[in-house]
Design a protein around this motif. Structure first.
Motif, PDB file in Angstrom:
ATOM      1  N   UNK A   1      18.393  -5.750 -11.882  1.00  0.00           N
ATOM      2  CA  UNK A   1      17.175  -6.557 -11.752  1.00  0.00           C
ATOM      3  C   UNK A   1      17.314  -7.800 -10.893  1.00  0.00           C
ATOM      4  N   UNK A   2      18.420  -7.896 -10.131  1.00  0.00           N
ATOM      5  CA  UNK A   2      18.609  -9.099  -9.310  1.00  0.00           C
ATOM      6  C   UNK A   2      18.004  -8.911  -7.918  1.00  0.00           C
ATOM      7  N   UNK A   3      17.282  -9.939  -7.467  1.00  0.00           N
ATOM      8  CA  UNK A   3      16.637  -9.913  -6.145  1.00  0.00           C
ATOM      9  C   UNK A   3      17.161 -11.063  -5.306  1.00  0.00           C
ATOM     10  N   UNK A   4      17.317 -10.813  -4.013  1.00  0.00           N
ATOM     11  CA  UNK A   4      17.581 -11.902  -3.061  1.00  0.00           C
ATOM     12  C   UNK A   4      16.212 -12.326  -2.566  1.00  0.00           C
ATOM     13  N   UNK A   5      15.896 -13.590  -2.748  1.00  0.00           N
ATOM     14  CA  UNK A   5      14.529 -14.063  -2.494  1.00  0.00           C
ATOM     15  C   UNK A   5      14.349 -14.476  -1.031  1.00  0.00           C
ATOM     16  N   UNK A   6      13.216 -14.113  -0.431  1.00  0.00           N
ATOM     17  CA  UNK A   6      12.903 -14.686   0.889  1.00  0.00           C
ATOM     18  C   UNK A   6      11.555 -15.395   0.915  1.00  0.00           C
ATOM     19  N   UNK A   7      10.849 -15.400  -0.201  1.00  0.00           N
ATOM     20  CA  UNK A   7       9.571 -16.104  -0.223  1.00  0.00           C
ATOM     21  C   UNK A   7       9.162 -16.500  -1.643  1.00  0.00           C
ATOM     22  N   UNK A   8       8.566 -17.682  -1.748  1.00  0.00           N
ATOM     23  CA  UNK A   8       7.912 -18.085  -2.995  1.00  0.00           C
ATOM     24  C   UNK A   8       6.516 -18.548  -2.628  1.00  0.00           C
ATOM     25  N   UNK A   9       5.534 -18.142  -3.374  1.00  0.00           N
ATOM     26  CA  UNK A   9       4.181 -18.630  -3.086  1.00  0.00           C
ATOM     27  C   UNK A   9       3.426 -18.828  -4.401  1.00  0.00           C
ATOM     28  N   UNK A  10       2.810 -20.011  -4.536  1.00  0.00           N
ATOM     29  CA  UNK A  10       2.141 -20.345  -5.792  1.00  0.00           C
ATOM     30  C   UNK A  10       0.687 -19.869  -5.776  1.00  0.00           C
ATOM     31  N   UNK A  11       0.323 -19.149  -6.804  1.00  0.00           N
ATOM     32  CA  UNK A  11      -1.046 -18.684  -7.027  1.00  0.00           C
ATOM     33  C   UNK A  11      -1.731 -18.125  -5.779  1.00  0.00           C
ATOM     34  N   UNK A  12      -1.134 -17.095  -5.165  1.00  0.00           N
ATOM     35  CA  UNK A  12      -1.764 -16.511  -3.973  1.00  0.00           C
ATOM     36  C   UNK A  12      -2.929 -15.605  -4.354  1.00  0.00           C
ATOM     37  N   UNK A  13      -3.796 -15.347  -3.406  1.00  0.00           N
ATOM     38  CA  UNK A  13      -4.796 -14.297  -3.581  1.00  0.00           C
ATOM     39  C   UNK A  13      -4.014 -12.974  -3.660  1.00  0.00           C
ATOM     40  N   UNK A  14      -4.432 -12.043  -4.546  1.00  0.00           N
ATOM     41  CA  UNK A  14      -3.660 -10.797  -4.687  1.00  0.00           C
ATOM     42  C   UNK A  14      -3.344 -10.113  -3.349  1.00  0.00           C
ATOM     43  N   UNK A  15      -4.256 -10.220  -2.380  1.00  0.00           N
ATOM     44  CA  UNK A  15      -3.991  -9.519  -1.109  1.00  0.00           C
ATOM     45  C   UNK A  15      -2.926 -10.243  -0.272  1.00  0.00           C
ATOM     46  N   UNK A  16      -2.620 -11.499  -0.593  1.00  0.00           N
ATOM     47  CA  UNK A  16      -1.581 -12.230   0.154  1.00  0.00           C
ATOM     48  C   UNK A  16      -0.236 -12.232  -0.570  1.00  0.00           C
ATOM     49  N   UNK A  17      -0.200 -11.653  -1.772  1.00  0.00           N
ATOM     50  CA  UNK A  17       1.019 -11.752  -2.586  1.00  0.00           C
ATOM     51  C   UNK A  17       2.092 -10.804  -2.048  1.00  0.00           C
ATOM     52  N   UNK A  18       3.321 -11.304  -1.897  1.00  0.00           N
ATOM     53  CA  UNK A  18       4.403 -10.455  -1.372  1.00  0.00           C
ATOM     54  C   UNK A  18       4.911  -9.421  -2.379  1.00  0.00           C
ATOM     55  N   UNK A  19       4.563  -9.580  -3.654  1.00  0.00           N
ATOM     56  CA  UNK A  19       4.967  -8.599  -4.677  1.00  0.00           C
ATOM     57  C   UNK A  19       4.143  -8.884  -5.930  1.00  0.00           C
ATOM     58  N   UNK A  20       4.413  -8.130  -6.987  1.00  0.00           N
ATOM     59  CA  UNK A  20       3.797  -8.485  -8.271  1.00  0.00           C
ATOM     60  C   UNK A  20       4.861  -8.965  -9.260  1.00  0.00           C
ATOM     61  N   UNK A  21       5.960  -9.508  -8.708  1.00  0.00           N
ATOM     62  CA  UNK A  21       6.988 -10.128  -9.548  1.00  0.00           C
ATOM     63  C   UNK A  21       6.753 -11.636  -9.547  1.00  0.00           C
ATOM     64  N   UNK A  22       6.521 -12.180 -10.735  1.00  0.00           N
ATOM     65  CA  UNK A  22       6.078 -13.576 -10.811  1.00  0.00           C
ATOM     66  C   UNK A  22       7.071 -14.433 -11.599  1.00  0.00           C
ATOM     67  N   UNK A  23       6.992 -15.728 -11.338  1.00  0.00           N
ATOM     68  CA  UNK A  23       7.869 -16.699 -11.995  1.00  0.00           C
ATOM     69  C   UNK A  23       7.504 -16.777 -13.483  1.00  0.00           C
ATOM     70  N   UNK A  24       8.524 -16.591 -14.337  1.00  0.00           N
ATOM     71  CA  UNK A  24       8.233 -16.391 -15.767  1.00  0.00           C
ATOM     72  C   UNK A  24       8.550 -17.592 -16.653  1.00  0.00           C
ATOM     73  N   UNK A  25       8.850 -18.756 -16.064  1.00  0.00           N
ATOM     74  CA  UNK A  25       9.000 -19.953 -16.900  1.00  0.00           C
ATOM     75  C   UNK A  25      10.428 -20.364 -17.222  1.00  0.00           C
ATOM     76  N   UNK A  26      11.427 -19.724 -16.609  1.00  0.00           N
ATOM     77  CA  UNK A  26      12.817 -20.154 -16.768  1.00  0.00           C
ATOM     78  C   UNK A  26      13.460 -20.166 -15.385  1.00  0.00           C
TER      79      UNK A  26
END
Ligand code: G1P
Length: 293
Positions: A184-209
């Protein structure tokens, strides 16, 4: 031995999604069965090996301080009445690590709240744990501990991720990246806060930790105001990516966002069902209820 000993727990928000329950009571003090949400978070920190916790609180949050302080009058009263189990439970709460408090002067967003931890944390890696979110891991190892183990291996910031339906990504910070291992480990290349669903790079979201290298503090000082007119932690994370590797960890388990009403109700039911003393009664009642609907 872990190098991460400190955690920042932001708990200053108004809790508007839970009004009116949160009008004069912090959302972090809302009970799940018999413990306030924040206690689950602190217990996760302590079980993960965190020894030093800084809570960022705001107006109307004194009940949080009092919950983690000793209450000699109550202890004496319980002692006198021979309520030894209850006495033990409340004494244990005040022994949950070193907890410090700092007041966020204005509610300027999560990024602003974390800035208040800078002098407490110093030049060390540290954890951030959202005070209204409970994470349960599948194998029993606290999610923060799992993140710390990834940190020890890569010496890079690492963030817990959850998968959500695509149409809900606009409520969260979203990761873009590629999976690098089947745990389950990912190498990240982008973070985006509250994007429109069509602009989201994935459906993996920041979970609070989160686990961060301390350089995040420099970036929190220079980011402009972001989504919702707030200083967004996710914006500083995006800048950090320019200088350092970052990882995302799609953990196995479940997230309970107690700050919204439906999740709050579901979480109480589920946690009630997990308690041996309530399990069979509650199960029978839920079955009966389901049949009558
Ligand atoms: C915050 C973060 C967001 C994260 C979410 C998790 O958003 O900004 O990146 O996905 O917590 O609950 P908030 O819920 O404060 O809008």
């Amino acid at each position: 031995m872990s190098t991460i000993k400190k955690a920042i727990i932001p708990a200053a928000g108004f809790g508007t999604r839970l009004l009116p329950a949160t009008k004069s009571q912090p959302k972090e003090m809302i009970p799940i069965v018999d413990k306030p949400v924040i206690q689950y978070v602190i217990e996760e920190a302590v079980e993960s090996g965190i020894t030093d916790i800084l809570m960022i609180i705001g107006k109307g949050k004194r009940a949080i301080e009092e919950h983690f302080d000793r209450n000699f009058e109550l202890e004496y009263n319980l002692q006198q009445k021979g309520k030894i189990e209850e006495l033990k439970v409340i004494q244990e709460i005040s022994q949950l690590g070193n907890i410090h408090f700092v007041w966020q002067k204005e509610l300027n967003g999560l990024g602003d709240a974390i800035r208040y931890g800078r002098f407490h944390v110093g030049n060390e890696p540290f954890a951030v744990m959202l005070g209204d979110t409970i994470l349960e891991s599948e194998d029993g190892t606290p999610i923060t501990r799992q993140l710390m183990d990834h940190y020890e291996k890569y010496q890079s910031s690492v963030v817990a991720l959850e998968e959500v339906p695509q149409e809900l990504v606009s409520r969260y910070g979203v990761m873009g990246g590629r999976q690098i291992s089947d745990n389950g480990l990912y190498k990240v290349d982008q973070w985006i806060e509250k994007p429109h669903p069509s602009d989201a790079p994935s459906n993996l979201v920041i979970a609070g930790r989160y686990i961060f290298n301390p350089e995040i503090f420099n970036l929190l000082e220079i980011i402009p105001t972001g989504v919702n007119n707030e200083i967004q932690l996710t914006d500083a994370m995006r800048l950090l990516l320019k200088d350092q590797d970052m990882y995302g960890y799609h953990f196995k388990g479940q997230r309970f966002d107690v700050g919204n009403k439906l999740d709050f109700i579901k979480t109480n039911l589920l946690f009630g069902l997990k308690r041996p003393e309530y399990q069979s009664d509650l199960q029978a009642w839920i079955r009966e209820l389901a049949e009558s609907l």
